[in-house]
Design a protein around this motif. Structure first.
Motif, mmCIF file in Angstrom:
data_model
loop_
_atom_site.group_PDB
_atom_site.id
_atom_site.type_symbol
_atom_site.label_atom_id
_atom_site.label_comp_id
_atom_site.label_asym_id
_atom_site.label_seq_id
_atom_site.Cartn_x
_atom_site.Cartn_y
_atom_site.Cartn_z
ATOM 1 N N HIS A 335 -60.217 -66.115 -28.296
ATOM 2 C CA HIS A 335 -61.442 -65.541 -28.868
ATOM 3 C C HIS A 335 -62.419 -65.359 -27.504
ATOM 4 C CE1 HIS A 335 -60.504 -68.000 -32.467
ATOM 5 N NE2 HIS A 335 -61.582 -67.229 -32.976
ATOM 6 N N LYS A 336 -63.360 -64.367 -27.911
ATOM 7 C CA LYS A 336 -64.305 -64.059 -26.992
ATOM 8 C C LYS A 336 -65.892 -64.707 -27.667
ATOM 9 C CE LYS A 336 -62.532 -60.264 -23.929
ATOM 10 N NZ LYS A 336 -63.234 -59.140 -23.327
ATOM 11 N N VAL A 337 -66.605 -65.046 -26.705
ATOM 12 C CA VAL A 337 -67.895 -65.497 -27.278
ATOM 13 C C VAL A 337 -68.804 -64.399 -27.040
ATOM 14 C CG1 VAL A 337 -69.829 -67.375 -26.866
ATOM 15 C CG2 VAL A 337 -67.482 -68.098 -26.785
ATOM 16 N N MET A 338 -69.672 -64.136 -27.876
ATOM 17 C CA MET A 338 -70.651 -63.191 -27.960
ATOM 18 C C MET A 338 -72.015 -63.837 -28.319
ATOM 19 S SD MET A 338 -71.048 -59.938 -30.217
ATOM 20 C CE MET A 338 -69.092 -59.428 -30.187
ATOM 21 N N VAL A 339 -73.060 -63.537 -27.359
ATOM 22 C CA VAL A 339 -74.321 -63.997 -27.364
ATOM 23 C C VAL A 339 -75.320 -62.856 -27.771
ATOM 24 C CG1 VAL A 339 -76.235 -65.196 -26.324
ATOM 25 C CG2 VAL A 339 -73.965 -66.116 -25.878
ATOM 26 N N ILE A 340 -76.114 -62.982 -28.923
ATOM 27 C CA ILE A 340 -76.921 -61.892 -29.369
ATOM 28 C C ILE A 340 -78.357 -62.796 -29.146
ATOM 29 C CG2 ILE A 340 -77.556 -60.640 -31.205
ATOM 30 C CD1 ILE A 340 -74.478 -60.918 -32.164
ATOM 31 N N GLN A 341 -79.194 -62.277 -28.311
ATOM 32 C CA GLN A 341 -80.461 -62.744 -27.861
ATOM 33 C C GLN A 341 -81.502 -61.675 -28.392
ATOM 34 O OE1 GLN A 341 -80.848 -65.738 -25.081
ATOM 35 N NE2 GLN A 341 -82.260 -64.653 -23.918
ATOM 36 N N LEU A 342 -82.658 -62.326 -29.155
ATOM 37 C CA LEU A 342 -83.707 -61.742 -29.405
ATOM 38 C C LEU A 342 -84.742 -61.830 -28.147
ATOM 39 C CD1 LEU A 342 -85.513 -60.304 -31.758
ATOM 40 C CD2 LEU A 342 -86.313 -62.554 -32.364
ATOM 41 N N GLN A 343 -84.891 -60.775 -27.469
ATOM 42 C CA GLN A 343 -85.800 -60.836 -26.251
ATOM 43 C C GLN A 343 -87.319 -60.915 -26.730
ATOM 44 O OE1 GLN A 343 -83.020 -61.545 -24.559
ATOM 45 N NE2 GLN A 343 -83.522 -60.396 -22.714
ATOM 46 N N ASP A 344 -88.241 -61.214 -25.693
ATOM 47 C CA ASP A 344 -89.225 -61.380 -25.934
ATOM 48 C C ASP A 344 -89.935 -62.160 -27.122
ATOM 49 O OD1 ASP A 344 -89.483 -59.482 -23.851
ATOM 50 O OD2 ASP A 344 -89.484 -57.781 -25.206
ATOM 51 N N TYR A 345 -88.959 -63.307 -27.251
ATOM 52 C CA TYR A 345 -89.325 -63.955 -28.579
ATOM 53 C C TYR A 345 -90.599 -65.145 -28.182
ATOM 54 C CZ TYR A 345 -87.203 -67.663 -25.474
ATOM 55 O OH TYR A 345 -86.939 -68.396 -24.505
ATOM 56 N N GLN A 346 -90.850 -65.086 -27.139
ATOM 57 C CA GLN A 346 -91.942 -66.093 -26.825
ATOM 58 C C GLN A 346 -93.184 -65.441 -27.340
ATOM 59 O OE1 GLN A 346 -89.990 -64.801 -24.329
ATOM 60 N NE2 GLN A 346 -89.598 -66.370 -22.925
ATOM 61 N N THR A 347 -93.545 -64.029 -27.744
ATOM 62 C CA THR A 347 -94.714 -63.768 -28.208
ATOM 63 C C THR A 347 -94.855 -63.977 -29.812
ATOM 64 O OG1 THR A 347 -93.511 -61.708 -28.635
ATOM 65 C CG2 THR A 347 -94.867 -61.751 -26.646
ATOM 66 N N LEU A 348 -93.606 -64.249 -30.199
ATOM 67 C CA LEU A 348 -93.901 -64.559 -31.718
ATOM 68 C C LEU A 348 -94.150 -66.376 -32.073
ATOM 69 C CD1 LEU A 348 -90.495 -62.788 -32.935
ATOM 70 C CD2 LEU A 348 -93.157 -62.199 -33.003
ATOM 71 N N LEU A 349 -94.181 -67.050 -30.935
ATOM 72 C CA LEU A 349 -94.342 -68.375 -31.074
ATOM 73 C C LEU A 349 -95.543 -68.965 -30.987
ATOM 74 C CD1 LEU A 349 -91.284 -69.561 -28.841
ATOM 75 C CD2 LEU A 349 -91.171 -69.187 -31.204
ATOM 76 N N THR A 350 -96.742 -68.038 -31.044
ATOM 77 C CA THR A 350 -97.910 -68.302 -31.063
ATOM 78 C C THR A 350 -98.642 -68.761 -32.151
ATOM 79 O OG1 THR A 350 -98.823 -66.105 -31.364
ATOM 80 C CG2 THR A 350 -98.448 -66.841 -29.075
ATOM 81 N N ASP A 351 -98.119 -68.404 -33.327
ATOM 82 C CA ASP A 351 -98.833 -68.859 -34.780
ATOM 83 C C ASP A 351 -97.647 -68.850 -36.063
ATOM 84 O OD1 ASP A 351 -98.381 -66.080 -35.365
ATOM 85 O OD2 ASP A 351 -100.457 -65.616 -34.807
ATOM 86 N N GLU A 352 -98.311 -69.149 -37.093
ATOM 87 C CA GLU A 352 -97.400 -69.232 -38.301
ATOM 88 C C GLU A 352 -96.680 -67.685 -38.412
ATOM 89 O OE1 GLU A 352 -97.256 -70.925 -42.570
ATOM 90 O OE2 GLU A 352 -99.024 -71.157 -41.620
ATOM 91 N N ARG A 353 -97.578 -66.863 -38.318
ATOM 92 C CA ARG A 353 -97.212 -65.559 -38.719
ATOM 93 C C ARG A 353 -95.904 -65.145 -37.639
ATOM 94 N NH1 ARG A 353 -98.532 -60.351 -37.140
ATOM 95 N NH2 ARG A 353 -98.191 -58.649 -38.469
ATOM 96 N N GLY A 354 -96.289 -65.361 -36.583
ATOM 97 C CA GLY A 354 -95.172 -65.024 -35.434
ATOM 98 C C GLY A 354 -93.820 -65.668 -35.893
ATOM 99 N N LEU A 355 -93.929 -67.021 -36.558
ATOM 100 C CA LEU A 355 -92.726 -67.697 -36.534
ATOM 101 C C LEU A 355 -91.942 -67.243 -37.802
ATOM 102 C CD1 LEU A 355 -93.931 -71.374 -35.893
ATOM 103 C CD2 LEU A 355 -92.420 -70.128 -34.687
ATOM 104 N N ASN A 356 -92.831 -66.959 -38.808
ATOM 105 C CA ASN A 356 -92.244 -66.379 -39.959
ATOM 106 C C ASN A 356 -91.280 -64.932 -39.726
ATOM 107 O OD1 ASN A 356 -92.937 -68.275 -41.727
ATOM 108 N ND2 ASN A 356 -94.853 -67.261 -42.025
ATOM 109 N N MET A 357 -92.090 -64.241 -38.684
ATOM 110 C CA MET A 357 -91.283 -62.780 -38.365
ATOM 111 C C MET A 357 -90.246 -63.102 -37.651
ATOM 112 S SD MET A 357 -94.613 -60.593 -36.840
ATOM 113 C CE MET A 357 -93.484 -59.309 -36.310
ATOM 114 N N LEU A 358 -90.301 -64.191 -36.580
ATOM 115 C CA LEU A 358 -88.925 -64.507 -35.914
ATOM 116 C C LEU A 358 -87.904 -65.106 -36.886
ATOM 117 C CD1 LEU A 358 -87.335 -65.343 -33.333
ATOM 118 C CD2 LEU A 358 -88.406 -67.420 -33.282
#
Length: 599
Positions: A335-358
């Motif tokens: 097997h090969k492991v693949m990591v798929i990462q959402l960059q700049d996710y910190q900007t979505l952690l500021t409020d509930e709307r951002g968390l829902n978007m994430l």
């Protein structure tokens, strides 16, 4: 007298539109015996689309302000017959408030229909029906109300039948395919159920799959209870060459459209068909919620197991093998492991709307991965957590399939998640469960450091890191500092004190293989400015870029600076770390001496 043949003709012409209303069509009402001696004298063009919901008598000129829409208005025109402007305004207001029509009794206050009434009826498309003077109001009202009442009883009985059939189906643990088949039996039309990614979940007729594209011309037909019906044109087939018209009804789960019921039709749907569709949609929503609940439990279990494997947190390898076998996994093969990462996710952690978007981004990414995986392998194992997705990709004959899958996957992300920055890292091949953690760490390094080494490349394999794989794992800043060319140290200090952008110019210049013209275009500055800066860089650094060894050392040094920057959690920490490394007493120099050396 109303000609029954004329009514039948109008009814046939209106067959496509009559089904869009809720109630009883005016063409049907006009067939009642009480209208035998009546005559339609205006608004004929609108009769085809009118739906009657009730009947009332006009007592005052402001009757239009008291109707809800769909009513037939009985009147002798007594409140307005002496004033032509009042007659015109009456017709206008009734049309604006969606009255079903105006039934005018002649012989008592008016001998014949006023011309202004006929003209206004045609202008505002309100049906005007003349009834004889000897006809009593009750002789009109009772038959109409009786017909409407019987219609409602019939619809309620049909609703009960539909409800009972679908409840029995759910009690038998029926699938989405069973729901589609039951709905087809009720409405005698082909039925599809598909998700928001156009993946067909159930279908009664294979000729209407797959779905290629939905045109953006959604037309709302009616709201039936909480069910909204739309008319939509859809391209079918692998190449999208077959265009059909469907009635769509969204199935809502967790406050979002999760799936659609598509009924293949050349027009609208009748009230009884709408009841069946609405009942089916309710059951589909319940089924989707049930599936989501089960999937959430399964996913949590899978996520925990994969997390234990890739971080080596398990106590017994035999226990892990047993648990993977229970899930139908065979991780003791390549097997090969693949990591798929959402960059700049910190900007979505500021409020509930951002968390829902994430959460929404992650859900959509998972759906895209599963959809694309169908074209590559059926053995893909997926785990998601927070802002990161881990994929265990089985390596069979061609290891290149993994990268092809990742490249196409990122293209799908770019196309369907516009403006969302996503990076993909791929580790080297692992042969069994015990070595899976190494492939995961390599995939993580590819995500974190691939952007530094490969610049703007969004899919990076561990092999592509090359020599920088060694640098990435050096935690000691003193070890990394050994590889920074002294001239680069001087240039950094010189640039910081004067803000001349020499470090940036050097990096772009080296990336373009010493091409000053391309460097100027990239930085949006003049060619001569680039040449002046390069001259100044050479003077400060005291190096010759023609020397391949020196050039390599400088390129490695630049990468090390980026690595130091990214080894810390935030930009501020990264800058501070670089300052610590480059202003160490061992390397610190008097800038005035540097200037003297240059002069």
């Amino acid at each position: 007298m109303i000609d029954k043949d004329q009514v039948s003709k109008m009814e046939k012409q209106s067959s496509k539109r009559r089904s869009e209303g809720v109630g009883m069509t005016l063409t049907h009402i006009l067939k009642l015996g009480c209208f035998k001696e009546s005559q339609l004298i205006a608004g004929e063009s609108a009769v085809n689309s009118i739906v009657v919901k009730g009947i009332t008598i006009m007592e005052a000129p402001d009757i239009a302000d008291w109707i809800k829409g769909g009513e037939l208005i009985l009147t002798s025109l007594y409140p307005v017959y002496k004033d032509e402007e009042k007659i015109r305004l009456l017709v206008q207001r009734l049309a604006e408030n969606k009255a079903a029509g105006l039934l005018v009794k002649v012989g008592r206050f008016i001998e014949e229909m006023p011309e202004i009434l006929i003209k206004a009826g045609n202008e505002y498309e309100l049906p005007i029906i003349q009834i004889a003077g000897e006809v009593k109001y009750v002789d009109i009202m009772y038959p109409v109300m009786n017909e409407l009442f019987n219609r409602q009883l019939m619809l309620l009985e049909h609703y009960r039948v539909c409800h009972d059939r679908f409840v029995q189906l759910m009690l038998r643990n029926g699938s989405l395919q069973d729901i589609a088949e039951e709905l087809k039996e009720l409405i005698q039309r082909p039925v599809l159920i598909f998700d928001v990614d156009l993946e067909v979940l159930a279908c009664t007729d294979d000729e209407f799959t797959p779905i290629h594209k939905i045109l953006e011309n959604r037309i709302c037909l009616k709201e039936y209870g909480e069910c909204v019906l739309y008319r939509q044109q859809i391209w079918l087939g692998e190449e999208g060459k077959n265009l059909v018209e469907m009635i769509l009804a969204p199935a809502i789960a967790f406050h979002q459209e999760r799936a659609y019921v598509g009924v293949v039709t050349g027009g609208g749907v009748t009230e009884m068909e709408a009841i069946a569709i609405e009942t089916a949609v309710t059951n589909i929503s319940l089924e989707l919620i049930k599936k989501a609940a089960v999937a959430e439990v399964e996913l949590k279990y899978q996520n925990e197991l994969i997390d234990e494997i890739i971080h080596q947190r398990y106590q017994s390898i035999e226990e892990v093998r047993h648990r993977t076998r229970d899930l139908g996994w065979n991780l003791d093969k390549p097997h090969k492991v693949m990591v798929i990462q959402l960059q700049d996710y910190q900007t979505l952690l500021t409020d509930e709307r951002g968390l829902n978007m994430l959460k929404d981004y992650m859900d959509r990414m998972l759906r895209i991965i599963k959809r694309l995986a169908m074209h590559y392998t059926s053995e893909l194992i997926i785990s998601s957590k927070s802002f990161r997705i881990v994929v265990l990709y089985p390596v069979k004959n061609k290891a290149s399939d993994v990268q092809s899958f990742a490249e196409e996957l990122h293209q799908c992300f770019t196309r369907e998640l516009i403006g969302v920055n996503i990076c993909v890292g791929i580790g080297m091949e692992s042969l069994d469960i015990e070595s899976m953690f190494k492939s995961y760490e390599q995939a993580m390094d590819s995500v974190h450091f691939g952007q530094i080494i490969q610049q703007k490349k969004k899919v990076v394999t561990y092999e592509e890191l090359g020599i920088y794989k060694l640098l990435c794992h050096m935690e000691d800043a003193d070890q990394l500092r050994q590889f920074i060319h002294p001239g680069l140290e001087r240039l950094y200090q010189y640039d910081q004190s004067r803000n001349n952008e020499l470090m940036e110019t050097l990096e772009v210049y080296l990336n373009y293989q010493g091409n000053a013209k391309k460097t100027a275009e990239k930085m949006f500055i003049h060619y001569k400015t680039v040449m002046y800066r390069i001259k100044r860089i050479k003077e400060v650094m005291g190096v010759d870029f023609e020397n391949r060894q020196v050039k390599l050392e400088i390129e490695v040094g630049l990468k090390i600076l980026h690595i130091l920057w990214n080894k810390k959690g935030t930009t501020e920490q990264g800058i501070k770390r670089i300052e610590e490394v480059l202003t160490d007493k061992k390397w610190k120099r008097d800038l005035s001496k540097v200037d003297n050396e240059i002069s």
